[in-house]
Design an enzyme around this catalytic site. Structure first.
Site, PDB file in Angstrom:
ATOM      1  N   GLN A 170      18.910  -2.944 -45.287  1.00 41.05           N
ATOM      2  CA  GLN A 170      18.934  -1.525 -45.631  1.00 41.05           C
ATOM      3  C   GLN A 170      19.805  -0.683 -44.701  1.00 41.05           C
ATOM      4  O   GLN A 170      20.221   0.408 -45.068  1.00 41.05           O
ATOM      5  CB  GLN A 170      17.502  -0.982 -45.646  1.00 41.05           C
ATOM      6  CG  GLN A 170      16.648  -1.632 -46.715  1.00 41.05           C
ATOM      7  CD  GLN A 170      15.236  -1.091 -46.726  1.00 41.05           C
ATOM      8  OE1 GLN A 170      14.365  -1.610 -46.034  1.00 41.05           O
ATOM      9  NE2 GLN A 170      14.993  -0.052 -47.506  1.00 41.05           N
ATOM     10  N   ASP A 174      26.613  -3.321 -48.516  1.00 43.80           N
ATOM     11  CA  ASP A 174      27.767  -3.893 -47.809  1.00 43.80           C
ATOM     12  C   ASP A 174      28.035  -3.168 -46.488  1.00 43.80           C
ATOM     13  O   ASP A 174      28.375  -3.791 -45.486  1.00 43.80           O
ATOM     14  CB  ASP A 174      29.031  -3.810 -48.677  1.00 43.80           C
ATOM     15  CG  ASP A 174      28.998  -4.790 -49.838  1.00 43.80           C
ATOM     16  OD1 ASP A 174      27.978  -5.491 -50.001  1.00 43.80           O
ATOM     17  OD2 ASP A 174      29.992  -4.855 -50.598  1.00 43.80           O
ATOM     18  N   ARG A 208      10.798  -0.783 -34.857  1.00 44.78           N
ATOM     19  CA  ARG A 208      10.587  -1.929 -35.742  1.00 44.78           C
ATOM     20  C   ARG A 208      11.862  -2.144 -36.560  1.00 44.78           C
ATOM     21  O   ARG A 208      12.259  -1.278 -37.334  1.00 44.78           O
ATOM     22  CB  ARG A 208       9.389  -1.668 -36.676  1.00 44.78           C
ATOM     23  CG  ARG A 208       9.198  -2.784 -37.664  1.00 44.78           C
ATOM     24  CD  ARG A 208       8.019  -2.609 -38.628  1.00 44.78           C
ATOM     25  NE  ARG A 208       8.064  -3.714 -39.575  1.00 44.78           N
ATOM     26  CZ  ARG A 208       7.901  -3.599 -40.887  1.00 44.78           C
ATOM     27  NH1 ARG A 208       7.588  -2.449 -41.432  1.00 44.78           N
ATOM     28  NH2 ARG A 208       8.009  -4.656 -41.656  1.00 44.78           N
ATOM     29  N   HIS A 211      12.429  -9.536 -43.892  1.00 39.79           N
ATOM     30  CA  HIS A 211      12.284  -8.316 -44.685  1.00 39.79           C
ATOM     31  C   HIS A 211      13.185  -8.454 -45.933  1.00 39.79           C
ATOM     32  O   HIS A 211      14.143  -7.720 -46.118  1.00 39.79           O
ATOM     33  CB  HIS A 211      12.657  -7.089 -43.850  1.00 39.79           C
ATOM     34  CG  HIS A 211      12.126  -5.791 -44.394  1.00 39.79           C
ATOM     35  ND1 HIS A 211      11.336  -4.935 -43.669  1.00 39.79           N
ATOM     36  CD2 HIS A 211      12.275  -5.185 -45.603  1.00 39.79           C
ATOM     37  CE1 HIS A 211      11.024  -3.866 -44.387  1.00 39.79           C
ATOM     38  NE2 HIS A 211      11.587  -3.994 -45.571  1.00 39.79           N
ATOM     39  N   GLU A 271       5.652  -7.110 -46.551  1.00 37.99           N
ATOM     40  CA  GLU A 271       5.226  -6.822 -47.928  1.00 37.99           C
ATOM     41  C   GLU A 271       5.407  -7.975 -48.918  1.00 37.99           C
ATOM     42  O   GLU A 271       6.176  -7.865 -49.873  1.00 37.99           O
ATOM     43  CB  GLU A 271       5.953  -5.582 -48.459  1.00 37.99           C
ATOM     44  CG  GLU A 271       5.707  -4.337 -47.647  1.00 37.99           C
ATOM     45  CD  GLU A 271       6.114  -3.050 -48.366  1.00 37.99           C
ATOM     46  OE1 GLU A 271       6.792  -3.131 -49.409  1.00 37.99           O
ATOM     47  OE2 GLU A 271       5.747  -1.968 -47.890  1.00 37.99           O
ATOM     48  N   ASN A 292       1.512  -1.184 -44.323  1.00 34.22           N
ATOM     49  CA  ASN A 292       2.478  -0.206 -44.842  1.00 34.22           C
ATOM     50  C   ASN A 292       1.765   0.610 -45.913  1.00 34.22           C
ATOM     51  O   ASN A 292       1.220   0.040 -46.866  1.00 34.22           O
ATOM     52  CB  ASN A 292       3.668  -0.896 -45.509  1.00 34.22           C
ATOM     53  CG  ASN A 292       4.514  -1.709 -44.534  1.00 34.22           C
ATOM     54  OD1 ASN A 292       4.262  -1.721 -43.334  1.00 34.22           O
ATOM     55  ND2 ASN A 292       5.516  -2.381 -45.059  1.00 34.22           N
ATOM     56  N   TYR A 327       1.877   4.301 -48.413  1.00 29.33           N
ATOM     57  CA  TYR A 327       2.645   5.457 -48.877  1.00 29.33           C
ATOM     58  C   TYR A 327       1.879   6.418 -49.767  1.00 29.33           C
ATOM     59  O   TYR A 327       2.044   7.613 -49.698  1.00 29.33           O
ATOM     60  CB  TYR A 327       3.900   4.972 -49.630  1.00 29.33           C
ATOM     61  CG  TYR A 327       4.945   4.405 -48.703  1.00 29.33           C
ATOM     62  CD1 TYR A 327       5.929   5.209 -48.148  1.00 29.33           C
ATOM     63  CD2 TYR A 327       4.930   3.051 -48.347  1.00 29.33           C
ATOM     64  CE1 TYR A 327       6.876   4.700 -47.269  1.00 29.33           C
ATOM     65  CE2 TYR A 327       5.875   2.537 -47.468  1.00 29.33           C
ATOM     66  CZ  TYR A 327       6.845   3.366 -46.936  1.00 29.33           C
ATOM     67  OH  TYR A 327       7.767   2.866 -46.060  1.00 29.33           O
ATOM     68  N   GLU A 375       4.453   0.942 -41.474  1.00 27.22           N
ATOM     69  CA  GLU A 375       5.298   1.873 -42.237  1.00 27.22           C
ATOM     70  C   GLU A 375       4.446   2.964 -42.839  1.00 27.22           C
ATOM     71  O   GLU A 375       3.365   2.690 -43.371  1.00 27.22           O
ATOM     72  CB  GLU A 375       5.987   1.179 -43.430  1.00 27.22           C
ATOM     73  CG  GLU A 375       7.193   0.377 -43.098  1.00 27.22           C
ATOM     74  CD  GLU A 375       7.845  -0.208 -44.354  1.00 27.22           C
ATOM     75  OE1 GLU A 375       7.812   0.430 -45.434  1.00 27.22           O
ATOM     76  OE2 GLU A 375       8.386  -1.316 -44.244  1.00 27.22           O
TER      77      GLU A 375
HETATM   78  C1  NOJ Z   1       8.581  -0.546 -48.167  1.00 27.22           C
HETATM   79  C2  NOJ Z   1       9.620  -1.443 -47.622  1.00 27.22           C
HETATM   80  O1  NOJ Z   1       9.167  -2.283 -46.619  1.00 27.22           O
HETATM   81  C3  NOJ Z   1      10.906  -0.749 -47.245  1.00 27.22           C
HETATM   82  O2  NOJ Z   1      11.916  -1.694 -47.267  1.00 27.22           O
HETATM   83  C4  NOJ Z   1      11.149   0.413 -48.172  1.00 27.22           C
HETATM   84  O3  NOJ Z   1      12.392   0.992 -47.952  1.00 27.22           O
HETATM   85  C5  NOJ Z   1      10.068   1.432 -47.968  1.00 27.22           C
HETATM   86  N1  NOJ Z   1       8.770   0.838 -48.211  1.00 27.22           N
HETATM   87  C6  NOJ Z   1      10.206   2.696 -48.798  1.00 27.22           C
HETATM   88  O4  NOJ Z   1      10.035   2.433 -50.139  1.00 27.22           O
END
Ligand code: NOJ
Length: 496
Positions: free
Chosen positions: A37, A70, A95, A140, A185, A327, A329, A395
Site C-alpha cells: 500500500q 507500482d 507497524r 499483509h 486479517e 483491527n 473499524y 488498526e
Molecule cells: C484493513 C487492512 O489491513 C488495510 O490494509 C486496509 O487498508 C485498512 N483496513 C483500511 O480498509
C-alpha cells in the site's frame, strides 16, 4: 443570564460521554501501514512479482480508479521522511509489513535479495535511532506470485514455506524487532479465494477456497510461533500474534432470530479465526463447524467444506499468542438471511445480513459507518469469550476524503478512543496498545487511491508524493502527548 445558563446546560450535555480517564503510563501508541500500500518500487532492485502486482497489472478494471501500487506513496525511497512523520506525532511504534517478494523474489529461500534485506534494515535502524519501536507484519496480503502459481494459501505446503520465510526475517531483523504479527486479517485476505473479480488472487471458489486458505494460515501461524519460541525466543524475546479484524455485530431487534444472527456473525467473521488460537478448548467454534458440515452434506459434498484439524493440530494451534491483535473499524446490525451468494459460500453459511442504522454517521467508505460504542462492545466480547487476553489494537481509523481539515477523522479517533478507555477503565478490558490506520494516505486495494485513511496527506499526482499534515495528525499527537482525549471534540455526541 438566561442565555448564559442555557449555554452552560448545553456545554455539560455536549461533553456527556467524554471520559476523563488517562491512558496508562505503559500504554503505547503508533501508526500502521503495509508494504504493497505504501512502498511502490514494485520492480526495483531484485524484488519479485506478487499477487497484487499481477492483479493490478492484468485487471486494472478491478480497481475503482484503475490504479496500482507500482509507486504508491513511494515509501521505499521516502522511508526517512515517514519516520519523521511518526516522530512528529510522538509515536512509540510503527507497524509496517515486509514485502515477501522483496526479500524472497521466488517466495522461497533459494534466493535472498540483499537489497530487500538492506531496505528493511535501514528502516528498522532509522526507527530505532528516532526512538520508535518497529512492529513487523510478516504477511499483509502481497503473496509472491510463484507461490500463488502453486495454489497459494490453499496448498498445504505453504505452511512450511511460510515458516522458512519467517525464519529469514527473525535471523535478519529479530535482534531489533520485538513485536511480530504473522498474518494480517485472514478473514479479509481469504476473500481472495471466493471471487474471480476482487481481491488478489481472485480465485473463484466461494465457500471452499476461503476455508482451505484459513486452515493453512492458522497452521502456518502456529508453526511459526512454535519455531520462534524454540529457536529465537531465548535470545530475542519478542511478542507475537496475528491481527484479526472484526466489526461489532448488533442484533437489529431483540428477537431471538436477530440475536442468533448476530451470534453467528461474530463466530463466523471473528471466532473462526480466533477460537482455534485464543479459546481454552481450541479448534473452530462448534457453531461454525456444525453449520458448515450440515450445509456441505445438504449440498452433496461428502465432507465438510471446512477442513478438520487433528487433535494434535488443535493443541498445536491453541495458545500461540502473546497478545490479541485486533483491527476494528465499524459496526453492523444483523438480521437473518443473505442477499449475496446463494450457492456454497461463507455468506450463505453465516445466514446473517449486515445492515446499518440510518442515523449512524457516514464515512468516505460506504461499507463503514461511525459507531464508537460498537468498539467497546467488541472489546467486551473478546474479554468474555477469550478470558481477557491483552489486546493490541493493530488498526483503527476512517476513510475521510477531506484533504487537510479532516474533521470526520478527528471525530472518529476521539470518539473511538474514548470508548476504548471506557472499555479499559469501566469494564476491565486489557488493552495495551493502539495503532492508527494509517500513517499516510495509501493504495486502498480495490478502491485504489479513492479512499484516504492517512493522518498525513499524500499527493499522488505529484512525482514527489509530497506528504502534508492533516489536522487529525495534530489531534493524535496531542492525545499521545497529554495521554488524554481532548474534551472539546465532544459536541454532537448524541448519535454515537
Ligand atoms: C484493513 C487492512 O489491513 C488495510 O490494509 C486496509 O487498508 C485498512 N483496513 C483500511 O480498509
Amino acid at each position: 443570564m438566561k442565555k448564559y445558563l442555557l449555554s452552560l446546560v448545553a456545554l455539560v450535555a455536549n461533553v456527556r460521554g467524554h471520559t476523563n480517564h488517562s491512558f496508562p503510563a505503559n500504554f503505547i501508541f503508533g501508526a500502521a501501514t503495509a508494504s504493497y500500500q505504501v512502498e511502490g518500487a514494485w520492480n526495483h532492485e531484485g524484488k519479485g512479482v506478487n499477487i497484487w502486482d499481477t492483479l493490478t497489472h492484468d485487471h486494472p478494471d478491478f480497481m475503482t480508479d484503475l490504479s496500482n501500487g507500482d509507486i504508491a506513496a513511494n515509501s521505499y525511497f521516502k522511508y526517512k521522511e515517514d519516520v519523521q512523520l511518526l516522530k512528529k506525532i510522538g509515536a512509540n511504534f510503527y507497524r509496517f509489513s515486509v514485502s515477501w517478494s522483496r526479500i524472497l523474489p521466488t517466495g522461497q529461500t533459494n534466493v535472498i535479495n540483499q537489497a530487500g534485506v538492506d531496505y528493511y534494515n535501514n528502516l528498522i535502524n532509522e526507527l530505532l535511532a528516532n526512538g520508535i519501536e518497529p512492529m513487523v507484519t510478516i504477511f499483509h496480503w502481497d503473496l509472491p506470485q510463484p507461490l500463488q502459481d502453486l495454489g497459494g494459501m490453499t496448498n498445504k505446503f505453504i505452511v512450511d514455506i511460510f515458516v522458512d520465510y519467517a525464519r529469514v526475517l527473525f535471523v535478519h531483523f529479530g535482534d531489533r524487532v520485538k513485536w511480530w504479527i504473522t498474518f494480517n486479517e485472514p478473514a479479509v485476505f481469504s476473500i481472495g479465494y471466493t471471487t474471480a473479480r476482487g481481491f488478489a488472487p481472485s480465485v473463484n471458489a466461494p465457500g471452499i477456497g476461503n476455508y482451505l486458505a484459513v486452515h493453512s494460515i492458522l497452521l502456518a501461524h502456529a508453526k511459526t510461533y512454535h519455531m520462534y519460541r524454540r529457536e529465537f525466543w531465548a535470545k530475542q524475546q519478542g511478542n507475537m500474534s496475528l491481527a484479526l479484524n472484526s466489526r461489532w455485530f448488533e442484533p437489529k431487534t431483540n428477537s431471538t432470530e436477530d440475536v442468533q444472527s448476530a451470534q453467528r456473525a461474530i463466530q463466523f467473521y471473528l471466532g473462526l479465526y480466533a477460537h482455534p488460537i485464543f479459546s481454552q478448548e481450541g479448534d473452530y467454534p462448534k457453531l461454525v463447524k456444525d453449520r458448515i458440515a450440515q450445509k456441505s452434506l445438504d449440498e452433496g459434498f461428502f465432507r465438510s467444506r471446512l477442513p478438520k484439524f487433528t487433535k494434535e493440530q488443535i493443541s498445536h494451534i491453541r495458545g500461540t499468542f502473546d497478545f490479541f491483535g485486533l483491527n476494528h473499524y465499524t459496526t453492523s446490525l444483523t438480521t437473518v438471511g443473505n442477499t449475496e451468494n446463494q450457492g456454497p459460500s461463507l455468506e450463505a453459511d453465516v445466514w446473517a445480513q449486515r445492515l446499518f442504522d440510518r442515523s449512524w454517521k457516514e464515512t468516505g467508505d460506504p461499507s463503514r459507518k461511525v459507531v464508537p460504542w460498537g468498539f467497546r462492545k467488541l472489546l467486551n466480547w473478546i474479554k468474555n469469550e477469550y478470558n481477557n487476553p491483552p489486546v493490541f489494537i493493530t488498526e483503527n481509523g476512517v476513510s475521510d476524503p477531506t484533504e487537510f481539515n479532516d474533521t470526520l477523522r478527528i471525530h472518529y479517533y476521539t470518539h473511538y478512543l474514548n470508548e476504548m478507555l471506557n472499555a479499559m477503565f469501566q469494564d476491565g478490558c486489557n488493552v495495551i496498545g493502539y495503532a492508527a490506520w494509517s500513517l499516510i494516505d495509501n493504495f486502498e486495494w480495490n478502491s485504489g487511491y479513492t479512499q484516504r485513511f492517512g493522518l498525513f496527506h499524500v499527493n499522488f499526482t505529484d512525482p514527489e508524493r509530497t506528504r502534508t499534515a492533516k489536522e487529525s495528525s495534530r489531534v493524535y499527537a496531542e492525545i499521545i502527548r497529554t495521554r488524554q482525549i481532548p474534551a472539546r471534540h465532544f459536541h454532537s455526541a448524541s448519535q454515537d
